[in-house]
Motif scaffolding. Structure first.
Motif, PDB file in Angstrom:
ATOM      1  N   GLN A 199      30.626  40.575  49.425  1.00 60.65           N
ATOM      2  CA  GLN A 199      31.507  39.553  48.859  1.00 60.65           C
ATOM      3  C   GLN A 199      32.874  40.126  48.471  1.00 60.65           C
ATOM      4  N   LYS A 200      32.892  41.320  47.886  1.00 59.80           N
ATOM      5  CA  LYS A 200      34.161  41.914  47.456  1.00 59.80           C
ATOM      6  C   LYS A 200      35.047  42.252  48.655  1.00 59.80           C
ATOM      7  N   TRP A 251      38.087  32.436  42.400  1.00 64.13           N
ATOM      8  CA  TRP A 251      38.905  33.206  43.347  1.00 64.13           C
ATOM      9  C   TRP A 251      39.551  32.286  44.389  1.00 64.13           C
ATOM     10  N   ALA A 252      38.787  31.358  44.931  1.00 62.91           N
ATOM     11  CA  ALA A 252      39.327  30.426  45.935  1.00 62.91           C
ATOM     12  C   ALA A 252      40.405  29.537  45.324  1.00 62.91           C
ATOM     13  N   ASN A 291      43.690  31.433  44.840  1.00 63.91           N
ATOM     14  CA  ASN A 291      44.342  31.799  46.098  1.00 63.91           C
ATOM     15  C   ASN A 291      44.504  30.613  47.044  1.00 63.91           C
ATOM     16  N   LYS A 333      40.328  35.377  59.122  1.00 61.37           N
ATOM     17  CA  LYS A 333      40.199  34.564  57.910  1.00 61.37           C
ATOM     18  C   LYS A 333      38.976  33.663  57.997  1.00 61.37           C
ATOM     19  N   LEU A 361      31.461  34.391  53.400  1.00 58.78           N
ATOM     20  CA  LEU A 361      31.380  34.084  51.965  1.00 58.78           C
ATOM     21  C   LEU A 361      30.554  32.835  51.697  1.00 58.78           C
ATOM     22  N   ILE A 374      36.747  27.007  50.797  1.00 60.44           N
ATOM     23  CA  ILE A 374      35.782  27.670  49.919  1.00 60.44           C
ATOM     24  C   ILE A 374      35.718  26.980  48.572  1.00 60.44           C
ATOM     25  N   LEU A 391      33.287  32.901  42.935  1.00 67.95           N
ATOM     26  CA  LEU A 391      33.886  32.579  44.222  1.00 67.95           C
ATOM     27  C   LEU A 391      34.798  31.359  44.110  1.00 67.95           C
ATOM     28  N   CYS A 444      35.800  35.643  57.515  1.00 65.94           N
ATOM     29  CA  CYS A 444      35.540  35.950  56.104  1.00 65.94           C
ATOM     30  C   CYS A 444      35.039  34.723  55.352  1.00 65.94           C
ATOM     31  N   PHE A 478      40.000  38.872  53.584  1.00 63.56           N
ATOM     32  CA  PHE A 478      40.644  37.569  53.752  1.00 63.56           C
ATOM     33  C   PHE A 478      42.106  37.647  53.337  1.00 63.56           C
ATOM     34  N   GLN A 532      36.495  39.187  50.448  1.00 66.82           N
ATOM     35  CA  GLN A 532      37.638  38.593  49.762  1.00 66.82           C
ATOM     36  C   GLN A 532      38.906  39.410  50.013  1.00 66.82           C
TER      37      GLN A 532
END
Length: 386
Positions: A297-298, A338-339, A342, A316, A323, A347, A335, A319, A304, A301
């Motif tokens: 997962q790390k 983070w989505a 960004n 992209k 995920l 996601i 997650l 990834c 991506f 990200q």
């Protein structure tokens, strides 16, 4: 049964929404079938490939792993699932049906004619001998994963090919696995909703293409004839590349290696905001279509973000697919945040739906309380979807 599928590069996501009996009397069975679009038109006129799903389940009591020294048991669904890649020969099927009809009372004896439907939708008579069903390796999944209602994803075991009865579809490959899903105690209805997601990965190359990819990959791995060097701020690591190949795969690299740019004149590029291992995997993907090391997962990200910077859309998507296939109740909130930060809408939307569907588990965690304080608007979106 209803199946929804989405093709992302060589990875296909197939979602199956169904229901389990809340209190099955004995072992119950769910089944269904679906077709994909990975198959060339040359198979359409005779051979029809498709997938059959069989899911047997019953209720069992399993000891709770959180309390190994106590006699604490949970009511679980034991689920045995199998996925078969099958194929029907239309000519053979029509022949068998005609013979069956001929043997029935009142049939007037005559010549059996087998129809062949070609790509132009013309119908003709075929007298050729029926050959065994053959599907190119690129039409068979190289690997299969499964996710039941957010439970831990497992790789399905590949079994030896088997052939069914002559009058039934031929099974070319079969995958199967047994696992357990928490029954829970909050269901008062007669059925329990179940979302099953299959991830099928296809090898999209034949032998000739594979040799080309191998040589291209070796060109990078062996650092042969490189005309550009990448170095990293605060590190002595250097990675070589080929400007023409990089420019063909990334519009950012294409602009970077124009005649009047400093990078073109010096053949050196300083990377300031991407870690060497991530950038190395980015270049490896450009040459080979895959990363040199398995994603987690790390790293997915970070990869991506690197792919987004250099505008490599297929990486992209790769990834994002990874995920989403790995999402679990323990990491869905992270997650989502983070989505959101960004602006990765695909996601973000999938995470919101996942968390809303598993609110009974996620809302009890300390991560949820922290998210409510730090991102109240996101948490409001989740509660509105419930």
């Amino acid at each position: 049964m209803s199946f929804k599928h989405e093709v992302i590069d060589v990875m296909t996501r197939v979602q199956w929404d169904t229901e389990l009996d809340a209190e099955p009397i004995s072992e119950e069975t769910l089944d269904g079938e679906f077709c994909l679009t990975h198959f060339d038109r040359k198979y359409v006129d005779r051979i029809v490939p498709f997938f059959k799903v069989a899911c047997k389940y019953n209720l069992v009591e399993e000891q709770c792993l959180d309390f190994p020294h106590q006699e604490k048991y949970l009511l679980m669904y034991r689920i045995d699932v199998s996925l078969k890649l099958c194929a029907r020969d239309l000519e053979l099927q029509e022949k068998l049906e005609a013979e069956k009809f001929e043997s029935s009372p009142g049939w007037i004896t005559g010549t059996i004619k087998r129809r062949r439907v070609n790509s132009g939708n013309e119908v003709g008579v075929s007298t050729e001998k029926v050959n065994p069903l053959i599907l190119d390796n690129t039409k068979r999944p190289s690997s299969v994963w499964i996710n039941f209602s957010g439970s831990r994803k497992k790789l399905l075991v590949v079994k030896s090919p088997v052939t069914d009865d002559e009058q039934q579809p031929t099974t070319i490959l079969e995958w199967s696995e047994t696992f357990f899903v928490d029954r829970g105690s909050s269901y008062d209805s007669l059925s329990v909703p179940l979302t099953c997601v299959f991830w099928l990965k296809f090898d999209s190359t034949d032998h000739g293409e594979m040799h080309v990819i191998k040589h291209m990959t070796n060109l990078f791995v062996e650092q042969s004839n490189c005309d550009v060097q990448f170095c990293f701020k605060g590190s002595r690591i250097k990675v070589g590349g080929h400007a023409s190949i990089l420019a063909a795969r990334s519009p950012v690299f294409a602009a970077m290696f124009q005649h009047d740019m400093q990078e073109k004149k010096t053949g050196k590029v300083v990377i300031k905001d991407i870690k060497p291992n991530i950038f190395n995997d980015l270049l490896h993907y450009i040459y080979s279509g895959r990363t040199s090391a398995p994603l987690n997962q790390k790293t997915a990200q970070l990869m991506f973000m690197a792919a987004d910077k250099y505008n490599i859309d297929d990486l992209k998507e790769y990834c994002v697919t990874f995920l989403l296939s790995e999402m679990e109740t323990t990491d869905a909130l992270g997650l989502l945040i983070w989505a959101h930060l960004n602006s990765i809408e695909k996601i973000k939307e999938a995470s919101i739906k996942f968390i809303a569907a598993h609110a009974r588990i996620i809302f009890r965690t300390s991560e949820w309380k922290e998210a409510c304080n730090a991102h109240p608007n996101l948490c409001l979106l989740i509660t509105q979807r419930m």
